[in-house]
Design an enzyme around this catalytic site. Structure first.
Site, PDB file in Angstrom:
ATOM      1  N   GLU A   1      -0.615  -1.311 -10.215  1.00  0.00           N
ATOM      2  CA  GLU A   1      -1.778  -0.757 -10.931  1.00  0.00           C
ATOM      3  C   GLU A   1      -2.197  -1.644 -12.101  1.00  0.00           C
ATOM      4  O   GLU A   1      -2.603  -1.168 -13.155  1.00  0.00           O
ATOM      5  CB  GLU A   1      -1.513   0.689 -11.359  1.00  0.00           C
ATOM      6  CG  GLU A   1      -1.457   1.601 -10.151  1.00  0.00           C
ATOM      7  CD  GLU A   1      -1.337   3.067 -10.487  1.00  0.00           C
ATOM      8  OE1 GLU A   1      -2.008   3.506 -11.431  1.00  0.00           O
ATOM      9  OE2 GLU A   1      -0.584   3.757  -9.793  1.00  0.00           O
TER      10      GLU A   1
ATOM     11  N   ILE B   1       0.835  -1.206   0.000  1.00  0.00           N
ATOM     12  CA  ILE B   1       0.000   0.000   0.000  1.00  0.00           C
ATOM     13  C   ILE B   1       0.870   1.256   0.000  1.00  0.00           C
ATOM     14  O   ILE B   1       1.801   1.385   0.809  1.00  0.00           O
ATOM     15  CB  ILE B   1      -0.944  -0.009   1.234  1.00  0.00           C
ATOM     16  CG1 ILE B   1      -1.807  -1.278   1.214  1.00  0.00           C
ATOM     17  CG2 ILE B   1      -1.803   1.264   1.260  1.00  0.00           C
ATOM     18  CD1 ILE B   1      -2.535  -1.576  -0.091  1.00  0.00           C
TER      19      ILE B   1
END
Ligand code: COS
Length: 383
Positions: free
Chosen positions: A362, A156
């Site tokens: 991503e 994260i």
């Protein structure tokens, strides 16, 4: 014909100067793998975080301009991959709030994000749900008007230091992508803890543990059970800009290599006199230009409000092609430099480590290929 107009070229020159004069010195002073708050504050002060969200500098930020985001990322990446990453993580973490948050949530967090005083993170991935994002399991259990979050997130951005996270949690069991809700979660929330992770490239990435973290009804971003769309719409915006980051890195690799081959002497001339070297660089420059064009094409599709399928397909193509091309370009530039590029501290040694992750995060290259293939097959019936 240039790919960018005069105004855009002036913007790029302005950003490059700001990055070299004001950001680079702060990157050097930062601690690797940790959030660099002075760097973010400087990005706020010089309006670069404001530019993440497009629109006019005086109006409150409300929507993102994909091409501007790409120009920012490409240009800053050409000066410092760390500064670029700091900017991008801030945008990725906060964009779902801007896009889908209640007005009070936007007012609470976005001004600080734009100033660089509130650090944002995007929390989608879990230990058992990476490419298969719809398989996420972090639980959001009803608790009166609000919820309690329980579970774990990994890889994260800005964790565990961020002030605000966009967190994707499961509100309906067994509903796959249709049972996910996005929440804005303050980093200081009770029950939220985490740790830094030490990665190949030194960026602030970590793990988060949620132990009954309380969130209120007003913290929901978008609609309950529609959080997967919030995630995918954010990624549609950011994926071309990951390509732009890759283009920026590849361009710096190519620049330093062109300087090297015209001055490095070998076999009674310079390396540039070798046809094999010239041809190799011609191929690399062509790949780079193709990558840039795909990135700008995808960004323009987003900005012009093209149909969703076109936005999603072109974003996936741009990210796929640019990140794969950049990896190859940096690798070949290392080869053309020889051992000096392997020495710690050489720009290419740095880029060699930095260029690897964008092929994974991503949405890995394989995810992008699946998205493109799905779009290709859409609407075709068996004969
Ligand atoms: N914009 C808006 N909505 C979208 C969307 C988009 N780009 N993409 C999907 N959706 C919607 C779909 O329309 C669908 O809703 P409906 O059934 O009501 O139409 C819903 O979301 C589920 O979509 P889909 O069926 O495509 O889900 P999948 O589980 O098949 O998703 C991929 C597959 C690979 C696209 C997805 O899991 C993904 O992108 N994975 C990579 C995750 C990632 O990038 N992780 C990194 C996080 S940041 S470091």
């Amino acid at each position: 014909m240039t790919i960018l107009d005069t105004e855009q070229l002036a913007y790029v020159a302005h950003v490059r100067e700001l990055a070299a004069d004001h950001l680079l010195p702060l990157v050097v002073k930062g601690v690797e793998g940790r959030v660099n708050r002075p760097l973010l504050a400087a990005m706020g002060e010089y309006g670069l975080l404001r530019d993440l969200f497009g629109g006019s500098p005086d109006a409150p930020p409300k929507a993102a301009a994909a091409l501007q985001l790409c120009l920012l990322r490409e240009t800053i990446a050409g000066v410092s991959a760390e500064a670029e990453t700091a900017l991008a993580l801030q945008g990725l973490g906060s964009y779902p709030i801007l896009q889908s948050g209640h007005p009070e949530t936007v007012d609470r967090w976005i001004p600080g994000v734009v100033k660089g005083s509130a650090v944002a993170g995007f929390a989608l991935t879990e230990p058992q749900a990476g490419s298969d994002a719809a398989g996420l399991e972090l639980r959001a259990d009803r608790d009166g008007e609000g919820w309690r979050l329980t579970g774990e997130k990994i890889w994260i951005s800005n964790a565990p230091e961020a002030d605000i996270y966009t967190v994707f949690a499961r509100t309906t069991q067994g509903a796959g992508a249709h049972g996910v809700t996005a929440f804005a979660v303050a980093g200081a929330s009770g029950g939220l803890s985490g740790e830094h992770l030490d990665l190949l490239s030194p960026h602030p990435i970590g793990r988060l543990v949620f132990d009954g973290v309380r969130v209120e009804a007003g913290d929901v971003l978008g609609e309950v059970d529609s959080g997967f769309r919030v995630a995918m719409r954010t990624l549609d915006l950011f994926r071309p800009s990951v390509g732009a980051f890759a283009v920026g890195m590849a361009r710096s690799a190519l620049d330093v290599t062109l300087d090297h081959v015209v001055s490095r002497e070998a076999y009674g001339g310079t390396l540039a006199d070798q046809q094999a070297v010239g041809h190799k660089l011609a191929d690399l420059a062509t790949q780079l230009e193709a990558a840039r064009l795909l990135v700008y094409r995808a960004a323009r599709a987003y900005d012009s409000g093209a149909p969703r399928s076109e936005i999603t397909r072109t974003a996936a193509m741009a990210k796929l092609f640019a990140t794969e091309a950049a990896q190859m370009i940096v690798d070949q530039c290392v080869q053309l430099h020889g051992a000096r590029a392997l020495q710690r501290g050489h720009l290419l040694e740095h880029l060699y480590r930095d260029v690897r992750a964008p092929r994974i995060y991503e949405g890995a290259s394989e995810v992008q290929r699946s998205i493109i293939a799905r779009e290709l097959f859409k609407g075709r019936n068996p004969e």
